[in-house]
Scaffold this motif. Structure first.
Motif, PDB file in Angstrom:
ATOM      1  N   THR A   1      23.234  52.638   5.292  1.00 40.48           N
ATOM      2  CA  THR A   1      21.900  53.019   5.761  1.00 40.48           C
ATOM      3  C   THR A   1      21.849  54.515   6.058  1.00 40.48           C
ATOM      4  O   THR A   1      20.885  55.199   5.700  1.00 40.48           O
ATOM      5  CB  THR A   1      21.518  52.212   7.013  1.00 40.48           C
ATOM      6  OG1 THR A   1      21.515  50.819   6.672  1.00 40.48           O
ATOM      7  CG2 THR A   1      20.149  52.598   7.530  1.00 40.48           C
ATOM      8  N   ALA A   2      22.890  55.051   6.685  1.00 35.86           N
ATOM      9  CA  ALA A   2      22.936  56.489   6.990  1.00 35.86           C
ATOM     10  C   ALA A   2      22.924  57.318   5.709  1.00 35.86           C
ATOM     11  O   ALA A   2      22.263  58.363   5.647  1.00 35.86           O
ATOM     12  CB  ALA A   2      24.168  56.812   7.830  1.00 35.86           C
ATOM     13  N   MET A   3      23.628  56.860   4.673  1.00 32.55           N
ATOM     14  CA  MET A   3      23.639  57.592   3.399  1.00 32.55           C
ATOM     15  C   MET A   3      22.250  57.582   2.764  1.00 32.55           C
ATOM     16  O   MET A   3      21.777  58.603   2.261  1.00 32.55           O
ATOM     17  CB  MET A   3      24.662  56.985   2.453  1.00 32.55           C
ATOM     18  CG  MET A   3      24.779  57.730   1.161  1.00 32.55           C
ATOM     19  SD  MET A   3      26.075  57.013   0.149  1.00 32.55           S
ATOM     20  CE  MET A   3      25.897  57.996  -1.307  1.00 32.55           C
ATOM     21  N   ILE A   4      21.595  56.440   2.792  1.00 37.33           N
ATOM     22  CA  ILE A   4      20.239  56.328   2.258  1.00 37.33           C
ATOM     23  C   ILE A   4      19.305  57.245   3.042  1.00 37.33           C
ATOM     24  O   ILE A   4      18.489  57.970   2.455  1.00 37.33           O
ATOM     25  CB  ILE A   4      19.736  54.872   2.332  1.00 37.33           C
ATOM     26  CG1 ILE A   4      20.556  53.955   1.438  1.00 37.33           C
ATOM     27  CG2 ILE A   4      18.252  54.786   2.005  1.00 37.33           C
ATOM     28  CD1 ILE A   4      20.254  53.987  -0.018  1.00 37.33           C
ATOM     29  N   GLU A   5      19.409  57.228   4.355  1.00 31.22           N
ATOM     30  CA  GLU A   5      18.550  58.069   5.186  1.00 31.22           C
ATOM     31  C   GLU A   5      18.763  59.548   4.881  1.00 31.22           C
ATOM     32  O   GLU A   5      17.798  60.310   4.806  1.00 31.22           O
ATOM     33  CB  GLU A   5      18.797  57.780   6.674  1.00 31.22           C
ATOM     34  CG  GLU A   5      18.244  56.449   7.112  1.00 31.22           C
ATOM     35  CD  GLU A   5      18.560  56.094   8.558  1.00 31.22           C
ATOM     36  OE1 GLU A   5      19.367  56.818   9.206  1.00 31.22           O
ATOM     37  OE2 GLU A   5      18.010  55.100   9.043  1.00 31.22           O
ATOM     38  N   ARG A   6      20.014  59.957   4.683  1.00 35.32           N
ATOM     39  CA  ARG A   6      20.288  61.359   4.337  1.00 35.32           C
ATOM     40  C   ARG A   6      19.664  61.714   2.996  1.00 35.32           C
ATOM     41  O   ARG A   6      19.103  62.795   2.819  1.00 35.32           O
ATOM     42  CB  ARG A   6      21.792  61.631   4.316  1.00 35.32           C
ATOM     43  CG  ARG A   6      22.399  61.746   5.700  1.00 35.32           C
ATOM     44  CD  ARG A   6      23.827  62.272   5.659  1.00 35.32           C
ATOM     45  NE  ARG A   6      24.744  61.464   4.864  1.00 35.32           N
ATOM     46  CZ  ARG A   6      25.395  60.397   5.322  1.00 35.32           C
ATOM     47  NH1 ARG A   6      25.232  60.006   6.578  1.00 35.32           N
ATOM     48  NH2 ARG A   6      26.217  59.739   4.537  1.00 35.32           N
ATOM     49  N   ASN A   7      19.744  60.790   2.046  1.00 34.00           N
ATOM     50  CA  ASN A   7      19.143  61.031   0.736  1.00 34.00           C
ATOM     51  C   ASN A   7      17.633  61.187   0.853  1.00 34.00           C
ATOM     52  O   ASN A   7      17.045  62.110   0.271  1.00 34.00           O
ATOM     53  CB  ASN A   7      19.499  59.889  -0.224  1.00 34.00           C
ATOM     54  CG  ASN A   7      18.895  60.076  -1.587  1.00 34.00           C
ATOM     55  OD1 ASN A   7      17.754  59.680  -1.816  1.00 34.00           O
ATOM     56  ND2 ASN A   7      19.645  60.675  -2.492  1.00 34.00           N
ATOM     57  N   ILE A   8      17.004  60.308   1.608  1.00 34.75           N
ATOM     58  CA  ILE A   8      15.554  60.355   1.781  1.00 34.75           C
ATOM     59  C   ILE A   8      15.142  61.644   2.493  1.00 34.75           C
ATOM     60  O   ILE A   8      14.152  62.280   2.115  1.00 34.75           O
ATOM     61  CB  ILE A   8      15.052  59.092   2.511  1.00 34.75           C
ATOM     62  CG1 ILE A   8      15.166  57.894   1.565  1.00 34.75           C
ATOM     63  CG2 ILE A   8      13.623  59.265   3.017  1.00 34.75           C
ATOM     64  CD1 ILE A   8      14.886  56.559   2.204  1.00 34.75           C
ATOM     65  N   MET A   9      15.897  62.048   3.491  1.00 36.10           N
ATOM     66  CA  MET A   9      15.591  63.301   4.185  1.00 36.10           C
ATOM     67  C   MET A   9      15.769  64.498   3.250  1.00 36.10           C
ATOM     68  O   MET A   9      14.996  65.458   3.318  1.00 36.10           O
ATOM     69  CB  MET A   9      16.456  63.455   5.442  1.00 36.10           C
ATOM     70  CG  MET A   9      16.087  62.505   6.563  1.00 36.10           C
ATOM     71  SD  MET A   9      14.341  62.582   7.087  1.00 36.10           S
ATOM     72  CE  MET A   9      14.216  64.255   7.693  1.00 36.10           C
ATOM     73  N   ALA A  10      16.760  64.446   2.376  1.00 36.73           N
ATOM     74  CA  ALA A  10      16.966  65.536   1.411  1.00 36.73           C
ATOM     75  C   ALA A  10      15.796  65.615   0.431  1.00 36.73           C
ATOM     76  O   ALA A  10      15.326  66.714   0.104  1.00 36.73           O
ATOM     77  CB  ALA A  10      18.284  65.339   0.667  1.00 36.73           C
ATOM     78  N   VAL A  11      15.316  64.472  -0.023  1.00 36.37           N
ATOM     79  CA  VAL A  11      14.136  64.453  -0.895  1.00 36.37           C
ATOM     80  C   VAL A  11      12.946  65.053  -0.156  1.00 36.37           C
ATOM     81  O   VAL A  11      12.225  65.904  -0.687  1.00 36.37           O
ATOM     82  CB  VAL A  11      13.815  63.012  -1.378  1.00 36.37           C
ATOM     83  CG1 VAL A  11      12.445  62.943  -2.042  1.00 36.37           C
ATOM     84  CG2 VAL A  11      14.892  62.509  -2.325  1.00 36.37           C
TER      85      VAL A  11
END
Length: 121
Positions: A40-50
């Motif tokens: 979940t943290a990895m997904i959240e980081r990806n979404i924040m980067a987008v």
């Protein structure tokens, strides 16, 4: 076993991200359904980067007097949870129409959702 599963899923996320230009809806839904904090943290980081990239692009468009992609209200703070809500809502709207978005990168659907929710007119 859970640790091994987490490593496998993280590897899948990384390989999909490197080969397909982003995490697909299928990978996103599979990963989020596992209720694993690391994933979940990895997904959240990806979404924040987008989101960061979109904010930078919007800022550049604004300063070069071009139409922005979306117009977020100035006092609305975007965090990963808010963006995931927008993304989940967008995915659901396509699924309700019977449209398969599983191969689509989540970044593309996030852009569509932000444009729909924060139009510039």
């Amino acid at each position: 076993m859970k640790k091994l599963l987490g490593i496998v899923v993280l590897g899948l996320l990384i390989s999909v991200n490197a080969n397909a230009g982003g995490i697909t809806v299928k990978v996103y839904l599979d990963a989020m359904s596992r209720d694993n904090e690391q994933i979940t943290a990895m997904i959240e980081r990806n979404i924040m980067a987008v989101n960061d990239g979109l904010m930078y692009a919007n800022n550049e468009l604004k300063h070069s007097n071009q139409e922005r992609v979306y117009c977020q209200p100035p006092k609305l703070a975007m965090n990963a949870k808010v963006l995931i809500g927008f993304l989940d809502s967008e995915i659901e709207s396509y699924l309700e129409k019977g449209i398969d978005v599983s191969p689509i990168p989540i970044g593309m659907l996030l852009v569509k959702s932000l444009k729909k929710n924060f139009p510039c007119n």
